[in-house]
Design an enzyme around this catalytic site. Sequence first.
Site, short mmCIF file in Angstrom:
data_model
loop_
_atom_site.label_atom_id
_atom_site.label_comp_id
_atom_site.label_asym_id
_atom_site.label_seq_id
_atom_site.Cartn_x
_atom_site.Cartn_y
_atom_site.Cartn_z
CD GLU A 208 7.75 -2.88 -3.21
OE1 GLU A 208 8.31 -3.97 -3.04
OE2 GLU A 208 7.77 -1.95 -2.36
CE LYS A 210 6.28 7.76 -1.21
NZ LYS A 210 5.47 8.07 -0.03
NE ARG A 215 9.66 2.42 5.61
CZ ARG A 215 10.69 2.91 4.91
NH1 ARG A 215 10.68 4.18 4.54
NH2 ARG A 215 11.70 2.13 4.58
NE ARG A 230 11.43 9.29 7.14
CZ ARG A 230 11.27 9.91 5.99
NH1 ARG A 230 10.15 9.76 5.31
NH2 ARG A 230 12.20 10.71 5.51
CD GLU A 259 3.97 3.82 4.20
OE1 GLU A 259 2.90 4.39 4.44
OE2 GLU A 259 4.93 4.37 3.63
CG PHE A 299 7.56 -1.87 1.78
CD1 PHE A 299 8.89 -1.67 2.13
CD2 PHE A 299 6.62 -0.95 2.20
CE1 PHE A 299 9.27 -0.58 2.89
CE2 PHE A 299 6.98 0.15 2.95
CZ PHE A 299 8.31 0.34 3.30
NE ARG A 377 15.64 11.49 1.18
CZ ARG A 377 14.40 11.25 1.58
NH1 ARG A 377 13.56 10.60 0.77
NH2 ARG A 377 13.99 11.62 2.77
CE LYS A 383 10.31 10.85 -2.33
NZ LYS A 383 10.13 11.25 -0.92
#
Length: 511
Positions: A208, A210, A215, A230, A259, A299, A377, A383
């Site tokens: 996807e 970035k 966020r 976020r 986002e 997303f 995470r 990423k």
Amino acid sequence: MLLVRLAQVSLEVAASSARSRKVALLAELFRDAGPEDVPVVIPYLAGRLPQGRIGVGWRTLGDPVPPAGDPTLTVAGVDAELTALAAVSGPGSQALRRDRLSALFAAATADEQHFLRSLLTGEVRQGALDAVAVDALARAAQTPPADVRRAVMLAGSLQEVARVLLADGPAALTAFRLTVGRPVQPMLAHTAASVGEAVDKLGPCAVEEKLDGIRVQVHRDGDRVRAYTRTLDDITGRLPELVAAVAALPADRFILDGEVIALGEDGRPRPFQETAARVGSRRDVTGAAAHVPVLPVFFDALSVDGADLLDLPYTERHAALERLAPPHLRVRRTLVTEPEDADARLAADAFLAATLERGHEGVVVKDLAAAYSAGRRGAAWLKVKPVHTLDLVVLAAEWGHGRRTGRLSNLHLGARRPDGTFAMLGKTFKGLTDVLLEWQTGRLLELATEDDGHVVTVRPELVVEIAYDGLQRSTRYPAGVTLRFARVLRYRDDKTAREADTVETVLSRRP
């Protein structure tokens, strides 16, 4: 709980490199603190003030005051005093803050003064302490860590979970459920060096875009729409175009992850700072929306029409998103369903190249079978971003705190001007190993020209290779830009300061 107990544990945690030792220290502290103090203890240990910014910095702290001989300050009492300080405003407020701070520090022991000074100036750095605190809280309450992590994810607040768990026991964790209108901590991504590496690790995956935006997590319950950052701050009132876009979607109850980003007339992203400034501004919202409109791009779907989707695989969550949001409100993506297929891997690399060409940051590669691990995470999202590097000169360094006490840590970095002087671009303490810290402390002290007890200014001779994610405009630094997410790669003993990168080179890399 006395503040001195917290200050002592903070020092022990900072001095320990073993996670198990950190967990044991915090578990004992949480048991002693109890449900009323723990919501303050947790952010203090992580270097955060529950009040946010209170207008106190190095200058406000003023001259040192003699420490108290015996500890009398309590965690609750200090928190109340800082709340009162945050409320000080108007003419003479700085002097009043300084007087109240002097009184607070006069009542503190030497250890407490050190802790308070570090807390108020943002110098408490003890790694990913929230993750350690979750395990410590689980041990303190004799509860499985996975149950605590899920409760924190759904509550959006480690402090609230800690208070309830210590007050009412493990059974109380079942009260934390995914609820429209109550934000959850977002799922985060680790880093991979390339798309190929990410595909090798994940297998079947989606690649996807970035986006270099802010966020957001949006919640809709009928006519009520809320938007959160976020860090779970409510920004609904600042983004009327986001609210309108969400209100137009064909469902009454849902939670989406995505986002917001500001785009130029050519469809390319505007500088990140413009998006950040727009999202952060509370003034003249209507005028700001007209001048710098933002677009929501989603997303993931966490809940739709009352169905909790968190534990479903990415493919099912994305299918729900596709039914809800039109293509222009979803990030672009490509699928790699056959990881061994050379053409599919080439297509994934081409997708990254096209994304960068459109002006975006990179890509996020996502495991098609993975659940949504909110607040973590996890290894299921990776990423991939191009790494930029510069060879810069060390202009100064700051004395460290915690485990870095007695060593020079935070580096002041400069690029070369045409006249041979250097323009500061920013600071970083990231990427420094213990071995490198020891070496650079000794070397920088050899080059020192001034030491005010906080910052050591040095002769501009050492060249260091810095990795960074991008540039952003800054009025704080003389070149008008600063580095985003800078970290040390290595010192360049093979280069002199005359061979360091120039300000012109730096400015040429602006998007």
